[in-house]
Design an enzyme around this catalytic site. Structure first.
Site, PDB file in Angstrom:
ATOM      1  CD  GLN A 468      -2.471   1.307   2.693  1.00 48.09           C
ATOM      2  OE1 GLN A 468      -1.755   1.518   3.671  1.00 48.09           O
ATOM      3  NE2 GLN A 468      -3.770   1.141   2.782  1.00 48.09           N
ATOM      4  CB  SER A 471       1.845   6.816   4.846  1.00 54.83           C
ATOM      5  OG  SER A 471       0.759   6.302   5.574  1.00 54.83           O
ATOM      6  CB  SER A 503       4.763  -3.089   5.572  1.00 54.58           C
ATOM      7  OG  SER A 503       3.394  -3.058   5.294  1.00 54.58           O
ATOM      8  CD  GLU A 587     -15.184  -2.594   9.820  1.00 54.83           C
ATOM      9  OE1 GLU A 587     -16.013  -2.988  10.656  1.00 54.83           O
ATOM     10  OE2 GLU A 587     -14.465  -1.608   9.978  1.00 54.83           O
TER      11      GLU A 587
END
Length: 729
Positions: A468, A471, A503, A587
């Site tokens: 991803q 950020s 990550s 979710e």
């Protein structure tokens, strides 16, 4: 919100709340405060006529035949409204007498003709046994509701052990006590050789009496905390200071958000205690559930009511404002029940003895046919090797069963829980897509047919690894401030900028990236969502970031004229913010069937057991808090799952549990390192050591939205506090 989850529970809550609004007016409460002694409320007959005093009692004595949950819902609401009168000691007395098999007083306690009083600490009251005679002598501990009671349930010392006796008012001396709680007053009783008849000394286990009392104390505490949180939030939304509504100040907003967290902890642990009292489970498991509630709820109410006064400021410190009445009540409950520390040590003691509270949910009858179908479909997978297993499970929709077919099974809440149970029973583990769990729902919802076919099946099987790229150094949790730019060129887009905290970037096949495609648009509307071929795209510079653990799992990624073809833009330009939020509506419904304490709690238990000389009182107390926090987190998940099963909307549990879960696990490993002692500071510490885990979990309160951001979300989205305006606006 209420302790109970069913429509009937909410109807009961609303009925009691409406009655309290009519009868326990501010004038009535103020009259109780100003009275020299407690008197019998004039409205008690009206309340008894509603049947609220006997919800937990059998029908043949005037009760309703329900359980402790319904009585706890009433206690919560009466606490919330600060209703004068001895409801709490009366229902505790009748509940204990009912379980003891003593029926003479039950009808009067149920119909309001008799008031009950309770003393949980023996004081100097003792049972004297002399041959065949049994008598009562001495002075009791503080008696809750004693000023107006008819029937007294009293703790007494019985040859060094606590026992409980029942006596009528006319057989003892009753002395009114000046009381810290000025709405519900206390007394003490004296006896001098009072001969006790058969049945006056109750044969019920004294711990069971304490469990019943603790559960209903906790229920009232939850109501106190709810009032304080609501009052503080309401005030913070309208009170202006320094030219702004005070709810915009982060210090106030975060205080009230924390109040909600403590309130939900109180509510969910009390809910479980009421369930445990009526379940066919071991005494140890039931007592553990109650001990957790007793260690959490009164303390939470005390902290929250104190915070309410601080949010209110000067007006909250006045005698006329009711805030101090709630603090006095919460502190009284906390002290009369026994210290928070003692209940935390009880949690630890029960746990060390082997008690565990296992989270389970009762599924509807249709679950059995679902289970048979799932079990049959999973059976072939048990004969395959790991790679083929994961491919089979992906093809059949088990990687993401909550997603629509053919990628998932369009599984509702019941089906999801059944699937989880059957996968566990068959020892099958679908591929964990990690970042792909975000990517796949987004592609299914917003991607075109070619993108879905190209990426979704491979991701479900585990053939693609995702990272991803959201950020940035100047925009961590604030994604709206992203500055990486994407400029339209022939056949695609050119991206320039920098991402950080990525990550898996060095092992990923593909990445999802938010970049700004329109610098003139409002910040949220100028972002677009791209798919980037990490291994085959020129212009990407991936540099590892060494973390405080010494490892380098994160990365920073530099974009230098990175070309992304048009077919790798998901949705339309400017849709990026909407796409990034898609997973919030996808979710899963999940429920752990393991001990709620988890690996961290069990690690602490092991360290405590292996401490030289065994754990000391401080360790036992702290461990009880940690275990209680762990259980409350699991219970929040359980309540959310039950809501989903009944088709209800999510409550506050998910936001609260995310915040408190992080803080809990950080506390676990900090304690583990402390308890390991100097050994945690020397030598090579492996990845499972307390030292490594403590360092590793520090990122959890930063990643995915910092703790401060989570508190803002709770304050603004749940409590309705105003957003802090942007500078210059």
């Amino acid at each position: 919100m209420t302790l109970g989850l069913s429509d009937e529970d909410r109807e009961l809550r609303d009925s009691v709340r409406g009655w309290a609004a009519r009868h326990a007016t501010p004038e009535v409460i103020r009259a109780a405060v100003d009275a020299e002694a407690e008197t019998r409320p004039s409205f008690w007959g009206s309340f008894a006529d509603l049947g609220m005093l006997g919800l937990h009692l059998p029908e043949d004595v005037g009760g309703a035949g329900f359980g402790y949950l319904e009585t706890a819902v009433v206690a919560e609401e009466l606490g919330r409204a600060m209703v004068p009168g001895p409801f709490l000691p009366t229902v505790i007395t009748s509940a204990v007498l009912n379980e003891s098999g003593r029926r003479a007083e039950l009808e009067g306690l149920a119909n309001g003709a008799l008031f009950g009083a309770v003393s949980l600490q023996p004081g100097r009251l003792r049972i004297v046994r002399d041959g065949g005679s049994v008598s009562l002598s001495g002075t009791s501990g503080v008696v809750l509701g004693g000023q107006v009671a008819d029937v007294f349930l009293l703790a007494a010392d019985d040859d060094g052990e606590r026992a409980f006796v029942v006596v009528a008012r006319d057989r003892i001396g009753v002395t009114d006590l000046p009381s810290y709680d000025v709405v519900r007053r206390n007394a003490e009783i004296t006896a001098d050789g009072l001969v006790l008849a058969d049945g006056d000394v109750l044969t019920v286990d004294p711990d069971r009496v304490l469990d019943i009392a603790a559960t209903l104390f906790a229920a009232e505490a939850a109501g106190l905390a709810d009032w304080a949180t609501t009052t503080a939030a309401d005030y913070a939304r309208v009170r202006r200071q320094f030219g702004r509504v005070i709810g915009q100040f982060q210090g106030v907003k975060h205080t009230v958000a924390r109040m909600l967290c403590h309130t939900e902890q109180a509510r969910v642990t009390t809910w479980d205690a009421t369930r445990a009292l009526g379940e066919d489970i071991s005494a140890g498991e039931a007592s553990l559930a109650v001990a957790v509630a007793a260690s959490v709820a009164p303390e939470a109410a005390f902290q929250v009511t104190k915070s309410c006064i601080q949010v209110l400021g000067g007006i909250g410190y006045t005698w006329e404002h009711p805030a101090h009445l709630y603090m006095r009540r919460a502190q009284s409950l906390r002290i009369l029940l026994g210290s928070t520390a003692s209940w935390r040590r009880r949690v630890t003691a029960l746990t060390r003895e082997g008690a565990r509270r296992v989270l389970t949910v009762e599924l509807p009858p249709e679950a059995e046919q679902i289970r048979a179908d799932v079990r049959a479909e999973l059976e072939p997978a048990t004969l395959l090797d790991d790679v083929k297993q994961k491919a089979y499970l992906a093809e059949k929709g088990y990687t993401t069963p909550h997603l629509p077919e053919p990628w998932g099974k369009a599984a509702d809440a019941v089906t999801q829980l059944v699937i989880a149970e059957e996968l566990r029973a068959a020892k099958l583990t679908p591929h964990d897509m990690i970042i792909g769990n975000w990517v796949v729902p987004t592609l299914i919802a917003h991607g075109n047919a070619e993108q879905i076919e190209r990426f979704v099946p491979q991701s479900l099987r585990g053939d693609l690894v995702w990272c991803q790229l959201f950020s940035e150094p100047g925009a961590g949790s604030d994604l709206a401030s992203l500055s990486t730019k994407a400029v339209k060129v022939d056949g695609g887009w050119k991206l320039n900028g920098q991402k950080v905290w990525t990550s898996m970037a060095r092992v990923a096949d593909w990445g999802i990236c938010l970049a700004r495609t329109d610098v003139a648009a409002p910040k949220h509307k100028g972002l677009s969502y791209f798919l980037i071929d990490i291994k085959n795209t020129e212009g990407l510079d991936i540099r590892p970031l060494r973390e405080i653990t010494g490892e380098a799992l994160f990365n920073e990624v530099f974009f230098d004229d990175v070309f992304v073809p048009d077919e790798c833009l998901v949705g339309e330009p400017g849709d990026g913010w909407k796409l990034a939020r898609t997973t919030l509506s996808n979710e899963r419904v999940s429920l752990s069937h393991d001990s709620t304490f988890g690996a961290g709690g069990e690690a602490l238990l092991a360290l405590a057991e292996n401490a030289p000389g065994g754990p000391d009182d401080e360790q036992l107390t702290v461990l009880g808090k940690v275990l209680s926090d762990a259980q409350s987190g699991g219970l929040m998940g359980l309540r959310a799952a039950i809501r989903s099963l009944s088709g209800g909307q999510p409550g506050a549990e998910s936001s609260v549990s995310k915040l408190m879960g992080v803080e809990h696990i950080q506390q676990v490993w900090e304690l583990a390192m402390d308890w390991a002692g100097p050994a945690s500071l020397v030598g090579e510490q492996d990845r499972s050591s307390a030292t490594h885990m403590f360092l590793n979990v520090q990122c959890m309160s930063i990643a995915g939205g910092t703790t401060n951001v989570q508190l803002n979300i709770i304050g603004e989205r749940i409590l309705g506090l105003p957003r802090d305006p942007e500078p210059g606006k």
